[in-house]
Design an enzyme around this catalytic site. Structure first.
Site, mmCIF file in Angstrom:
data_model
loop_
_atom_site.group_PDB
_atom_site.id
_atom_site.type_symbol
_atom_site.label_atom_id
_atom_site.label_comp_id
_atom_site.label_asym_id
_atom_site.label_seq_id
_atom_site.Cartn_x
_atom_site.Cartn_y
_atom_site.Cartn_z
ATOM 1 C CG HIS A 187 20.429 -74.296 -80.509
ATOM 2 N ND1 HIS A 187 20.170 -73.137 -79.832
ATOM 3 C CD2 HIS A 187 19.686 -75.252 -79.879
ATOM 4 C CE1 HIS A 187 19.316 -73.357 -78.854
ATOM 5 N NE2 HIS A 187 19.023 -74.636 -78.856
ATOM 6 C CD GLU A 202 21.535 -70.154 -83.725
ATOM 7 O OE1 GLU A 202 20.719 -69.239 -83.546
ATOM 8 O OE2 GLU A 202 21.258 -71.354 -83.496
ATOM 9 C CB CYS A 221 23.309 -69.598 -80.203
ATOM 10 S SG CYS A 221 22.642 -71.280 -80.310
ATOM 11 C CB CYS A 263 19.111 -68.682 -77.746
ATOM 12 S SG CYS A 263 20.391 -69.975 -77.733
#
Length: 170
Positions: free
Chosen positions: A47, A49, A80, A77
């Site tokens: 991801h 992040e 994250c 999410c």
């Protein structure tokens, strides 16, 4: 940082676009006024992040005072969110503001709880308004192109600001 072209910007930040990948422009401001800007998106199933946090850990020291602003296509999410919180606990002098284009899976209870955990850990989260888009584009967009409000908001049936406010008030 390389300036963002209009097609990439619209793909990731347009309100009515439902791209799967998160895109972050991260702006780190040091106490002395130095600014470091970088961009991240999903790569090899990692991801955006997570990539940003990995880079930050290589860039700043644990006791350094920094202000961090993320312009992000989707709110984080729940997984994250927990990674962000762990990072902020490791780096207690970092403040984080998140300006998101849209709320990720806003009907999913786990995602909602992740946003509330961010709020409870002093992360400021907001939905980008037109003034944020215009400022973002002026600083990071391709100066040979323009964006217009109707382009950014076209096809958006949801009020993400109201959705986020409702989530964070629970």
């Amino acid at each position: 940082m390389e300036r963002i072209n209009k097609s990439i910007f619209m793909e990731h930040f347009k309100k009515g676009t439902w791209t799967k990948n998160t895109y972050i422009v991260s702006e780190l401001t040091r106490r002395n006024g130095d600014v470091i800007v970088d961009q991240f998106t999903l790569q090899n199933r990692i991801h955006a992040e997570s990539q940003c946090i990995t880079r930050l850990k290589q860039t700043i020291s644990v006791d350094e005072d920094v202000s961090l602003t993320w312009y992000i296509s989707w709110t984080p999410c729940n997984v994250c969110a927990d990674e962000i919180i762990a990072f902020l606990h490791q780096y207690p002098n970092v403040t984080l503001q998140i300006h998101a284009a849209r709320v990720y899976y806003h009907e999913n209870q786990l995602m909602r709880e992740g946003l509330r955990r961010l709020r409870d850990n002093n992360v400021a989260i907001s939905i980008m308004e037109w003034k944020d888009y215009a400022s973002f584009w002026k600083r990071y967009g391709d100066s040979t192109e323009e964006i217009r409000r109707n382009e950014v908001y076209e096809g958006n049936p949801l009020d993400f600001e109201e959705i986020l406010t409702t989530i964070l008030q629970q």
